[in-house]
Scaffold this active site. Structure first.
Site, PDB file in Angstrom:
ATOM      1  N   CYS A  60       3.084 -11.722  12.492  1.00  0.00           N
ATOM      2  CA  CYS A  60       1.848 -12.104  11.820  1.00  0.00           C
ATOM      3  C   CYS A  60       2.206 -12.776  10.506  1.00  0.00           C
ATOM      4  O   CYS A  60       3.254 -12.503   9.926  1.00  0.00           O
ATOM      5  CB  CYS A  60       0.996 -10.860  11.559  1.00  0.00           C
ATOM      6  SG  CYS A  60      -0.604 -11.180  10.792  1.00  0.00           S
ATOM      7  N   GLY A  61       1.329 -13.666  10.036  1.00  0.00           N
ATOM      8  CA  GLY A  61       1.531 -14.261   8.724  1.00  0.00           C
ATOM      9  C   GLY A  61       1.539 -15.769   8.733  1.00  0.00           C
ATOM     10  O   GLY A  61       2.593 -16.396   8.833  1.00  0.00           O
ATOM     11  N   ARG A  81       6.115 -15.754   5.293  1.00  0.00           N
ATOM     12  CA  ARG A  81       5.255 -16.917   5.119  1.00  0.00           C
ATOM     13  C   ARG A  81       3.946 -16.514   4.435  1.00  0.00           C
ATOM     14  O   ARG A  81       3.267 -17.317   3.826  1.00  0.00           O
ATOM     15  CB  ARG A  81       4.964 -17.585   6.469  1.00  0.00           C
ATOM     16  CG  ARG A  81       4.286 -18.936   6.330  1.00  0.00           C
ATOM     17  CD  ARG A  81       3.942 -19.555   7.681  1.00  0.00           C
ATOM     18  NE  ARG A  81       5.130 -19.874   8.447  1.00  0.00           N
ATOM     19  CZ  ARG A  81       5.468 -19.277   9.581  1.00  0.00           C
ATOM     20  NH1 ARG A  81       4.709 -18.302  10.061  1.00  0.00           N
ATOM     21  NH2 ARG A  81       6.542 -19.621  10.240  1.00  0.00           N
ATOM     22  N   TYR A 110       0.836  -1.197   0.000  1.00  0.00           N
ATOM     23  CA  TYR A 110       0.000   0.000   0.000  1.00  0.00           C
ATOM     24  C   TYR A 110       0.881   1.261   0.000  1.00  0.00           C
ATOM     25  O   TYR A 110       2.091   1.174  -0.163  1.00  0.00           O
ATOM     26  CB  TYR A 110      -0.993  -0.055   1.162  1.00  0.00           C
ATOM     27  CG  TYR A 110      -1.964  -1.208   1.007  1.00  0.00           C
ATOM     28  CD1 TYR A 110      -2.747  -1.317  -0.148  1.00  0.00           C
ATOM     29  CD2 TYR A 110      -2.062  -2.222   1.956  1.00  0.00           C
ATOM     30  CE1 TYR A 110      -3.616  -2.386  -0.330  1.00  0.00           C
ATOM     31  CE2 TYR A 110      -2.932  -3.290   1.786  1.00  0.00           C
ATOM     32  CZ  TYR A 110      -3.702  -3.368   0.639  1.00  0.00           C
ATOM     33  OH  TYR A 110      -4.555  -4.429   0.454  1.00  0.00           O
ATOM     34  N   ARG A 161      -7.101 -15.147   9.398  1.00  0.00           N
ATOM     35  CA  ARG A 161      -8.230 -15.899   8.847  1.00  0.00           C
ATOM     36  C   ARG A 161      -8.943 -16.783   9.865  1.00  0.00           C
ATOM     37  O   ARG A 161     -10.168 -16.904   9.832  1.00  0.00           O
ATOM     38  CB  ARG A 161      -7.757 -16.732   7.658  1.00  0.00           C
ATOM     39  CG  ARG A 161      -7.475 -15.906   6.414  1.00  0.00           C
ATOM     40  CD  ARG A 161      -6.511 -16.597   5.485  1.00  0.00           C
ATOM     41  NE  ARG A 161      -5.200 -16.698   6.110  1.00  0.00           N
ATOM     42  CZ  ARG A 161      -4.318 -17.632   5.810  1.00  0.00           C
ATOM     43  NH1 ARG A 161      -4.609 -18.533   4.911  1.00  0.00           N
ATOM     44  NH2 ARG A 161      -3.144 -17.660   6.407  1.00  0.00           N
TER      45      ARG A 161
END
EC number: 1.3.1.92
Length: 388
Positions: free
Chosen positions: A317-318, A279, A186, A341
């Site tokens: 995160c990830g 990841r 972004y 998710r």
């Protein structure tokens, strides 16, 4: 006698906030804020995922009319939007949670249909995102990303001001703090990555110049709402929407070094640094899966390097599983772990992870639809009565 290592379910003090566990709701676009205004569906969604002493980061929230790149994502630049967010924040606070608002500008990851007056999206460059990637349009079809317009240097300062005002609005709405979205291809990432940024002015070329925009945003927002209410998310090694860099390790270290210096200068630590690790991968529609972007050892070493360099709270995160999250915290590779998710499909994810209970499967087809219930607030929680 040495203390036991921390776990995902250990308490943690994040600046002025006392957290009861280390499982964080990651920011996720869900496209349920009809006409960009937070509504009762968002109130229920965030309430369901709130826990006493838990930490939530909202979905990406537009800082201005030009920052949109998805249908029906919330904003925080009008009075009506602020009033809508107040209800969301109140619901989270009633459950005892801490909640931060993620401030978001998509830059070139947009389309004329989302831009005021049908203008071209803005970026660091005039290079469009390649046709490998597609953008979700308001009619639920996918289109090609258009050629963006590179911002003039004086216009960059106007965007910095948009971030500052949005941060003030977030505090007015009752948020405990804000996260600056500097990741995933972004706008701010488009300035940091040398695979995108081809400028020859003070915002391009060297690492120092490419980091200038994001540091201006951090400084402006910190001055407006206090440093310990500000955090930043970066993804140096993620190539989402062609956001590639020739040396992700050095880019991450450059950002971290400058944040450390800024914290020292300001005399106060940022709330945290949030890093998405390699990841995380994505298909052309921007829907993510945990995948092998480099070996697991390479992924782990990058995160260890960045974590070791940063002075302050570190969130990873990830694609994290329960086991990987437990490992990251126990080994000191992260203080907190953000889950995405599986927090979508398990509103009681914290409890399920603690019990090592089965997880509901998520329905990818409803990630970006607009139904206020289906695929949003209708995922079942565990029957707590049966657990007694």
């Amino acid at each position: 006698m040495s203390e036991n290592p921390p776990t995902l379910f250990s308490a943690y003090k994040m600046g002025n906030f006392n957290l009861s566990h280390r499982v964080v709701l990651a920011p996720m676009t869900r496209c349920r804020a009809i006409n960009a205004i937070p509504n009762e569906a968002l109130v229920e969604y965030y309430r369901q995922r709130s826990t006493a002493g838990g930490f939530l980061i909202t979905e990406g929230t537009m800082i201005s009319p030009s920052s949109a790149g998805f249908p029906h994502v919330p904003g925080i630049f009008t009075k009506e939007q602020v009033e809508g967010w107040k209800k969301v924040v109140d619901a989270a606070h009633k459950e005892g949670a801490v909640i931060f608002c993620q401030l978001w500008h998509v830059g070139r990851a947009s389309h004329q249909v989302y831009q005021p007056g049908g203008a071209a999206p803005i970026s660091s460059t005039s290079k469009p995102i390649s046709k490998k990637w597609e953008i979700l349009l308001p009619d639920a079809t996918y289109g090609t990303y258009p050629e963006p317009r590179p911002l003039a240097a004086n216009e960059i300062l106007e965007v910095v001001e948009d971030y500052r005002v949005a941060a003030i609005n977030a505090i007015e709405a009752g948020f405990d703090g804000i996260e600056i979205h500097g990741a995933h291809g972004y706008l701010l990432d488009q300035f940091m990555k040398d695979g995108i940024n081809d400028r020859t002015d003070e915002y391009g070329g060297s690492l120092e110049n490419r980091c200038k925009f994001i540091l201006q945003v951090v400084q402006a927002v910190s001055a407006a709402i206090a440093t310990d209410r500000v955090l930043i998310r970066i993804s140096p090694a993620i190539d989402h929407t062609d956001a590639m860099d020739s040396d992700p390790r050095s880019l991450g270290l450059a950002v971290i070094e400058r944040l450390n210096k800024l914290q020292f200068k300001l005399g106060s630590r940022l709330a945290y640094l949030h890093v998405t690790q390699p990841r995380y991968t994505a298909d052309g529609h921007g829907q993510t899966e945990a995948g092998a972007n480099g070996s697991e050892e390479e992924v782990a070493q990058l995160m260890k390097t960045w974590r070791g360099a940063y002075v302050g709270t570190f969130i990873c995160c990830g694609g994290y599983t329960r086991e990987l999250g437990l490992q990251a915290v126990a080994q000191g590779d992260a203080d907190l772990v953000a889950f995405g998710r599986y927090f979508v499909s398990n509103p009681d994810l914290v409890l399920r992870l603690k019990l090592n209970a089965p997880l509901n499967r998520y329905d990818r087809a409803t990630f970006y639809t607009h139904d206020p219930v289906v695929g949003y607030t209708d995922y079942p929680s565990l029957d707590k009565g049966s657990l007694l």
